[in-house]
Design an enzyme around this catalytic site. Sequence first.
Site, PDB file in Angstrom:
ATOM      1  N   CYS A   1      10.634 -10.936   0.928  1.00  0.00           N
ATOM      2  CA  CYS A   1      10.546  -9.572   0.390  1.00  0.00           C
ATOM      3  C   CYS A   1       9.110  -9.077   0.494  1.00  0.00           C
ATOM      4  O   CYS A   1       8.174  -9.855   0.619  1.00  0.00           O
ATOM      5  CB  CYS A   1      11.005  -9.528  -1.064  1.00  0.00           C
TER       6      CYS A   1
ATOM      7  N   CYS B   1       6.597 -10.295  -1.973  1.00  0.00           N
ATOM      8  CA  CYS B   1       6.060 -11.642  -1.723  1.00  0.00           C
ATOM      9  C   CYS B   1       4.668 -11.545  -1.100  1.00  0.00           C
ATOM     10  O   CYS B   1       3.764 -12.327  -1.434  1.00  0.00           O
ATOM     11  CB  CYS B   1       6.976 -12.421  -0.781  1.00  0.00           C
TER      12      CYS B   1
ATOM     13  N   ASP C   1     -11.654  13.130  29.747  1.00  0.00           N
ATOM     14  CA  ASP C   1     -12.551  12.891  30.864  1.00  0.00           C
ATOM     15  C   ASP C   1     -11.841  13.399  32.123  1.00  0.00           C
ATOM     16  O   ASP C   1     -10.612  13.399  32.191  1.00  0.00           O
ATOM     17  CB  ASP C   1     -12.845  11.398  30.978  1.00  0.00           C
TER      18      ASP C   1
END
Length: 781
Positions: free
Chosen positions: A90, A93, A476
């Site tokens: 989970c 945790c 660029d």
Amino acid sequence: MIVTQRLDLSQLLPPEPAACDQCLDRVYTVLQSTKGIDGVHVAGQRGRVILHYDPDLIPLATIEALARREGQRLNARYVHEVVPIEGMDCADCARTLERGISRLPGVEWVSINFAGARMAVEYDANRVGREAIAKRVSDLGYRVGVTSGDPAAARPERLSWLAKEHLPLAVGAVATITGAALALLGAPSLASTLLYALAALVAGLPIARKAVATARATHRLDINALMTIAVIGAAFIGEWLEAATVVVLFSLGEALEGYTMDRARRSIRSLMRLTPAEAVVRRDGVEQRVRVDEIAPGEVVIVRPGERVPVDGVVLAGESTVDQAPITGESVPVGKAPGDDLFAGTINGAGVLDVRVTRRAGDSTIARIIRMVEDAQAQRAPTQRFIDVFASYYTPAVVALAAALAVVPPVLFDGGWSEWLYRALVLLVIACPCALVISTPVTIVSAIAAAARRGVLIKGGAYLEAAGSLRALAFDKTGTLTVGQPEVTAVIPLDGADEADLLRVAAAAERYSEHPLGAAIRRAAVARGIETDGLDVHDVTAHTARGIEARVDGTMVRVGSRDLVLGGEVPPKVEERLASLEEAGQTAVLVGIDGRLAGMIALADAPRPEAPAAIRAIKDAGIRETIMLTGDRQAVADGIARQLGVDGVEAELLPDQKVRAVENLLSRYGTVGMVGDGINDAPALARATVGIAMGAAGTDAALETADIALMGDDLGKIADTMRLSRAAKRVILQNITLALAIKAVFLVLAVGGVATLWEAVFADVGASLLVIANGMRLLRR
């Protein structure tokens, strides 16, 4: 979050000779100019600094890589490790484990990547060791997994949520179902109660152990503690069926959540299936099949038709077409001939290729992509940081509310203790923040994985979110908006000169030039069959940004700008011709022979065919201004800009001036992206809100510099990435709204005495699975 860490740079020294002050100064300069590093200053003595950096933007491993690139090395006292963690079912945790490890003396910083099931930890090896960290992980109820020595050898494991750690869940489920069946059949209530108690005990013990370990290590209550209290409370008031159902449903939800997250975790690792485990190598003239991880750089690999390329390399012999979609996302196979690069995981067409290996399997482009994406999964997005902070206040607040709900009504309003305790227990279950905490990371992981599969490498959740919020985009020119290889479009002789002779002397003068325009003139001469080898070329002088001069067969030849060839005084008719060429987007160089203007050569770097459509798509995606930044002359840049459809042009810029141009855009729009090649444009890429590198496959500098790397050269991927970013932000908002709405509804139901414990658990598990499923939808984009 800015982390302040002392680094002992007295060991940032090459082995021989001892590092000089200039070497250390160079390292300081590199660190100070790197995105994610907030500040670097010397602390007390030479070679020792205080570093302020944001681990969610740049981990210590990247700082170490920057130091190594400057020829230095970090003191081994400070260790950065990333290890797999097993048993995290989970999202809460991860927060629990993070707090528990961070409290160890000597641990400087720790971050748990729940989506990737990995822990990144930085610690002082003189104060804490790996064993102590692994023990703390074990004490908290999880395990440090085994790290494979070769990433390329890793293969996705078979998914299985019915693992041995889920045996208590299976026993609890069987006992609960059996007890319920006996009750329905009219058996004595004692039998059912005993089975419910057995289920609560067997399935609840692992949860209780984790709760106790967390409380000891972090001094806080986590979801395991909330569930343990709920089960004990239900048993205390005689609700044994509720107690058993709560613990079984919670454990089942954790198992299902872990299973579904495993699918997301393996979405990137599954790319390793693209590389074969074995390959055919020619050794001492004999072809033999060996393991891919045993192949060394320099060896020759044989790739037959239809086979996947096993390692990065360069074609030595043979011609074929190769499907590079797994790396660059290109939909059309690319022709390969001797001298061309090959990437591991791509698919060979009809020809046989001899390939010289350039990188070991573990260092291949695809292996580096996977490592970088896994690192990106660990970088917290701004939304995730906010949710983590919110959840840290939200859970204690609901626990306090539950305690008040259990005590205040019975004491002040003569309510029944059992009734209000039960309502409080329901509220405790509702306090589970899993669905809320997981709402963001699962979405970020899915979006990053989806982008990687299409050849777009996003370095972290912060850049994924920022990509959809960009308001201006700077490009660029050379190699980004244009093909990147100028070609001669016209040779214009003047004053009676011969066209072939004009090109011959110009190509001879450019014989030793490394400038792209010089190379284009030499290619044009070869293409027209004009020989220059017999000409005597000496006294060659290159003039930076002006051109070149050389004596060719005793004649002084100058090729370059007006200043070099004519001293700046250009005849009106010649000036008109130059202006017309430049307005058409072409660059004209003058050719002077013995002081007189003999002619001019027109060159053009053609725009990418897909560039105009890509610019339109980018504007449709919400970009307010597109601007081209280039070192070319203004007239040439304006001509190309008209062809491309960009909004503005800034020409004749040096690299530091490109940085100032980006800063000006930032002051006007707040968020700005910069698109370049990742090498010459590195300062501007770093200064932009999001730096995007083109054609990054196989290019170390581009992969390191950019926040987002397009592995191929497809400009259309930029708009796709912006749309993916916005989709991810929408999904995150949906998930957060869903999680909070379910919490709010059950909060009201719990206080009103309508919701039951098992309904609360069922709703919480359902919410977690719903947000996971919603987030994983992005994998299919």
